[in-house]
Design an enzyme around this catalytic site. Sequence first.
Site, short mmCIF file in Angstrom:
data_model
loop_
_atom_site.label_atom_id
_atom_site.label_comp_id
_atom_site.label_asym_id
_atom_site.label_seq_id
_atom_site.Cartn_x
_atom_site.Cartn_y
_atom_site.Cartn_z
N CYS A 121 0.86 -1.18 0.00
CA CYS A 121 0.00 0.00 0.00
C CYS A 121 0.91 1.25 0.00
O CYS A 121 1.48 1.60 1.02
CB CYS A 121 -0.90 -0.02 1.22
SG CYS A 121 -2.16 1.28 1.23
N CYS A 173 -13.21 -20.30 -8.56
CA CYS A 173 -11.77 -20.13 -8.80
C CYS A 173 -11.26 -21.21 -9.77
O CYS A 173 -11.44 -22.40 -9.52
CB CYS A 173 -11.01 -20.20 -7.48
SG CYS A 173 -9.22 -20.10 -7.66
#
Length: 323
Positions: A121, A173
């Site tokens: 981040c 998935c």
Amino acid sequence: MKNFVKPNAADLQKKLNSIQYNVTQKEGTEPPFKNEYWDNHEDGIYVDIVSGEPLFSSKDKYDSGTGWPSFSKPLVQENIVTKKDRKLFFAVRTEVRSKHADSHLGHVFEDGPKPTGLRYCMNSASMRFIPVSKLESEGYGEFVALFKNDERKPDSTTVRSEQYETVYLAGGCFWGMEEIIRQIKGVKETVVGYTGGNVKNPNYEMMTTGTTGHAETVKVVFDPAVLSFEELLGYYFRMHDPTTKNRQGNDVGTQYRSSIFYLTEAQKVTAEKVKAQVDKSGKWKAPLQTEIVKASEFYNAEDYHQDYLQKHPQGYTCHFLRD
């Protein structure tokens, strides 16, 4: 970078604006959603605002929803330095700094996307973005090759040969689905990718937003002389929960929907027949949500997704064959 000498504080204040200086030199944080790169989707690389050392690539950038630019991994690992940050009394964080300029970049967290599981981040103010078109002219030509063949060409939606048959199956998935399908006798090839949407050349980061319209899908090439399409669908309806709309286990979103993308009218008829049989069988306690739609362009997923559970046997999956 070996010969880089960091400017003194006075020179840095002249070179950087107030936000850039506060973030890089005072370990400040810029406001979320009100910074330069949080929503930048252009291809290129991100370099340190002070030294220019390469830090991150757009290929590893994804929308984390935090309002800051987020990356799953560094572009050049040796240019990244981490250290413990104890400034918050209630938590210990891992700070990220650049090696040569010693700029504060942001923090790294263990809640990112597969396969790294990391979220770098970063602060936009710590970085400068260089688009692909300017990599050569600005001295970063070594990274041009990363973007040369990045466009994922549509896969052919025609039957592979007279001997083999192809279909596209989605059910959550694609890692877990592919691992089961590839072991079925008669399956000749599996490829994971994206289909069913309207966005051209999607990538995994785009998929995680759930806004492309595409579903995580497995291309299945099989020999109908060994494995009939009906038998293949028998496995398909047992390897995922077809009663949950846009969801498989902890994976939620339209990209995880249950869909059969058929190539021929014969496949469509068989798929509708098998779906009706499964629905009436009582094997599932709720109505099936599986879509049966005509196949559209299929885009191969990135290389690291192919045969993922072969490469990472302990990797995440929510798929297994039910009785």
